[in-house]
Write a protein that holds these residues in place. Structure first.
Motif, PDB file in Angstrom:
ATOM      1  N   ALA A  40      -0.141   2.173   5.604  1.00  0.00           N
ATOM      2  CA  ALA A  40       0.547   2.097   4.315  1.00  0.00           C
ATOM      3  C   ALA A  40       1.929   1.496   4.546  1.00  0.00           C
ATOM      4  O   ALA A  40       2.552   1.743   5.575  1.00  0.00           O
ATOM      5  CB  ALA A  40       0.668   3.486   3.686  1.00  0.00           C
ATOM      6  N   TYR A  54      -3.358   2.399  -3.567  1.00  0.00           N
ATOM      7  CA  TYR A  54      -2.954   3.792  -3.355  1.00  0.00           C
ATOM      8  C   TYR A  54      -3.863   4.434  -2.311  1.00  0.00           C
ATOM      9  O   TYR A  54      -5.076   4.237  -2.333  1.00  0.00           O
ATOM     10  CB  TYR A  54      -3.078   4.601  -4.643  1.00  0.00           C
ATOM     11  CG  TYR A  54      -2.234   4.114  -5.792  1.00  0.00           C
ATOM     12  CD1 TYR A  54      -0.892   4.467  -5.895  1.00  0.00           C
ATOM     13  CD2 TYR A  54      -2.787   3.321  -6.795  1.00  0.00           C
ATOM     14  CE1 TYR A  54      -0.120   4.036  -6.964  1.00  0.00           C
ATOM     15  CE2 TYR A  54      -2.026   2.882  -7.862  1.00  0.00           C
ATOM     16  CZ  TYR A  54      -0.697   3.240  -7.950  1.00  0.00           C
ATOM     17  OH  TYR A  54       0.066   2.809  -9.013  1.00  0.00           O
ATOM     18  N   THR A 102       0.860  -1.186   0.000  1.00  0.00           N
ATOM     19  CA  THR A 102       0.000   0.000   0.000  1.00  0.00           C
ATOM     20  C   THR A 102       0.894   1.232   0.000  1.00  0.00           C
ATOM     21  O   THR A 102       1.825   1.334   0.808  1.00  0.00           O
ATOM     22  CB  THR A 102      -0.904   0.003   1.250  1.00  0.00           C
ATOM     23  OG1 THR A 102      -1.737  -1.155   1.203  1.00  0.00           O
ATOM     24  CG2 THR A 102      -1.767   1.241   1.298  1.00  0.00           C
ATOM     25  N   GLY A 134       5.415   5.304   1.396  1.00  0.00           N
ATOM     26  CA  GLY A 134       4.773   6.583   1.147  1.00  0.00           C
ATOM     27  C   GLY A 134       5.761   7.595   0.605  1.00  0.00           C
ATOM     28  O   GLY A 134       6.978   7.399   0.683  1.00  0.00           O
ATOM     29  N   ALA A 141       1.153   5.397   0.140  1.00  0.00           N
ATOM     30  CA  ALA A 141       0.517   6.662   0.511  1.00  0.00           C
ATOM     31  C   ALA A 141       1.064   7.781  -0.363  1.00  0.00           C
ATOM     32  O   ALA A 141       2.283   7.992  -0.428  1.00  0.00           O
ATOM     33  CB  ALA A 141       0.768   6.971   1.981  1.00  0.00           C
TER      34      ALA A 141
END
Lengths: 242, 388
Positions: free
Chosen positions: A68, A51, A9, A71, A11
């Protein structure tokens, strides 16, 4: 529909750095990065990547808490609080600088201002830790007034003597009768990773770093990639700029 | 009922633990610190189950530690500031990062924010010249200030210390014990990332970094700022030497090699890690590191990160941290701290018991792992489950 867990994930900061961030992610070949938009959905799933779009100041918090894995965070935010994340790459985008600024005058420096006014220096800023460290290293213990926005207003209304804030082109400063006294340091966007994701998703993080390094390379000075001061192209700052 | 299979921690029954622990507001005897109105989401039942679960886990661990020849120690929750040995300022000073207060005679006291300094002092001052090594363990609340939190945050810390223990063999024993602790609690997946601050310092010196540059690199590694690490190394060393060193400490730009799990320990005597250090990088310290891994925990549980630095004013040799997948920060760690808290050699580790148990609960909810302990009965009796 995605039945499988995303590989990682990411950020992504909204705001002034967003166009540069989206371009970089697109050049790096991340799935559907070119479709990222500040309007509408804040959570996107594209292929193996999820995202999250958020305020620049929230990126570090989300990565630290593991919401997240990775990032894009401004060095200004990291200087204020970088605990719990690893800083992997200087991406060279969002270049600006963190500076001490104050009213335009003949001396144009904060020690002269301090001598003239004869009281404890009052500093308005969104970066209280950075401000205390900077003045503390010079033997001063100013009164730091933390603000969340419109910092350049503070000297005009008598709330503070100087400000510590981001400066890119200096236009906002000029419009408010302020000048840059001293540069604290250059600021760029960094790739940060959660300390545990760094261990458990090493292969994915490694691949992402590879992609971003290649995307940074074309037409961008090596010094910017390596955090050697950056190419101050007058671009947008992280959490807002002067 | 001791010896039965455990009840899964899943929240099916009103009194069972429902996943995350509801809060951290408890002192070392299990008494709550917060007002009743602040009871966390699961209410009183959830709170009682939390305490029951912690006590059950403590029973399992106490059994493990005692079997390993360790003895339990308790220390006061309030410490006198200024009684420490060594530097006036530093992370080992009582109350640093926590809470301090004055008594009626102007003396400064602190709520305990770490156990190890007081324990090392207790052994050194209370038993100078006595039997060594002293193998000790503890369950203790420590209190730290968390930005934004209105009151002291208490963590139930579990730790072991081997005061007077020397050598890589002792270090390896501590790593093995850390693994045994996690297995005994039923943690389905975990990893011990291991480094060695002493060897790292030597490597940096041998590479040609002067003292202040070495400290700059160590500082950047401790704060996990790999951008700064590259800046410092490249500003000092020639390109070839710089890239070779960075390959070990971080990764190479363009061909990223993070310390990771991908490369298992080699059968040819190499060490686990994405970029295993060569023998020439380690010089005569190779054997020490090799012994650490040969006598340490299971190979699939351990990975070498030559650039791992934890509090460098405190640790002097082997260091490690414990990470669990899905838990956002390391849940514990430790290492060797010869001569920094007392004149003696010492090694140990500590971890956040609640964070570990929460990870066990999440693993169970996801169908992974087996619980070693859980509050399994509705009438409040504890069960310590023996899984065979």
């Amino acid at each position: 529909m995605h039945d499988e867990e995303p590989v990682f994930t990411l950020a992504v900061p909204k705001g002034r750095v967003f166009p540069e961030a989206r371009d970089l992610l697109t050049r790096a070949g991340l799935p559907a990065a070119d479709l990222l938009s500040e309007e509408g959905r804040l959570v996107w799933r594209a292929g193996a990547v999820r995202y999250l779009l958020m305020r620049p100041r929230d990126v570090v918090s989300c990565v630290r808490e593991g919401v997240a894995d990775v990032g894009l965070a401004g060095k200004d935010v990291l200087l204020e609080d970088s605990g719990g994340v690893c800083e992997l790459l200087d991406l060279g985008i969002g270049a600006c600088r963190l500076s001490v600024c104050g009213p335009a005058g003949p001396d144009r420096c904060w020690p002269a201002l301090l001598a003239e006014r004869g009281h404890t220096l009052r500093v308005a800023t969104r970066y209280p830790r950075v401000a205390r460290d900077f003045f503390g290293r010079r033997g001063y213990s100013p009164r730091v007034i933390e603000l969340s926005g419109a910092v350049e207003l503070a000297p005009q209304v008598g709330l503070a003597d100087v400000i510590v804030d981001l400066v890119a082109t200096g236009r906002t400063l000029r419009e408010n009768g302020l000048v840059e006294y001293e540069v604290i340091g250059p600021i760029t966007t960094r790739l940060v990773v959660n300390t545990v994701s760094f261990r458990w998703k090493a292969a994915a993080v490694r691949a992402l770093c590879d992609q971003l390094v290649r995307a940074c390379a074309p037409g961008r000075p090596v010094a910017a990639m390596r955090g050697g001061g950056g190419d101050h192209h007058g671009g947008d700052g992280m959490a807002g700029r002067q | 009922m001791v010896g039965s299979d455990v009840t899964a921690v899943g929240g099916e029954s009103p009194g069972s633990f429902s996943g995350d622990f509801p809060g951290k507001w408890v002192d070392c005897t299990g008494n709550r610190l917060a007002a009743p109105a602040d009871l966390p989401g699961n209410g009183l039942d959830g709170w009682l189950e939390r305490v029951a679960c912690l006590r059950a886990a403590e029973s399992v661990l106490r059994e493990l530690f005692l079997a390993g020849g360790f003895r339990e120690v308790t220390l006061p929750v309030v410490e006198r500031v200024g009684a420490e040995r060594g530097k006036e300022a530093g992370p080992h000073v009582a109350g640093m990062g926590g809470y301090r207060f004055l008594d009626g005679e102007g003396r400064v006291w602190a709520l305990r924010s770490d156990v190890t300094p007081g324990l090392a002092r207790l052994v050194w001052e209370g038993d100078p010249g006595g039997t060594r090594p002293r193998r000790l363990f503890y369950f203790a609340e420590v209190y730290r200030r968390v930005p934004g939190e209105p009151a002291p945050t208490g963590y139930l810390q579990v730790g072991v210390e081997v005061i007077g223990g020397q050598g890589a063999r002792e270090d390896a024993g501590v790593l093995r014990l850390a693994e045994a602790v996690l297995r005994s609690l039923g943690v389905p997946e975990f990893r011990l990332t291991v480094g060695h601050v002493g060897i790292l310092r030597e490597m940096l010196g041998r590479a040609g970094l002067a003292g202040d540059r070495t400290e700059a690199v160590l500082g950047a590694l401790q704060s996990r700022d790999y951008v700064a690490v590259r800046e410092v190394v490249r500003s000092v060393l020639a390109p070839t030497e710089a890239e070779r060193l960075l390959e070990l400490l971080t990764w190479r730009e363009g061909s990223v090699c993070l310390p990771g799990r991908d490369v298992p320990p080699g059968k040819d005597g190499s060490l686990p890690g994405a970029v295993p250090p060569a023998r020439e990088d380690l010089g005569d310290r190779w054997g020490e590191l090799r012994a650490l891994f040969d006598g340490g925990p299971s190979p699939e549980r351990v990975v070498l990160d030559p650039g791992l630095v934890r509090d460098r004013e405190y640790y002097t040799g082997m260091v490690f941290e414990i990470s669990l997948p899905g838990v956002s920060q390391p849940v514990g760690g430790g290492g060797r701290y010869d001569g920094t808290l007392s004149p003696e050699p010492a090694v140990g580790f500590a971890f956040d018991l609640e964070a570990v148990l929460a990870a066990v609960a999440k693993g169970l909810a996801a169908g992974r792992g087996r619980a070693r302990v859980s509050p399994a009965s509705l009438d409040g009796r504890l069960q310590v489950a023996a899984i065979h």
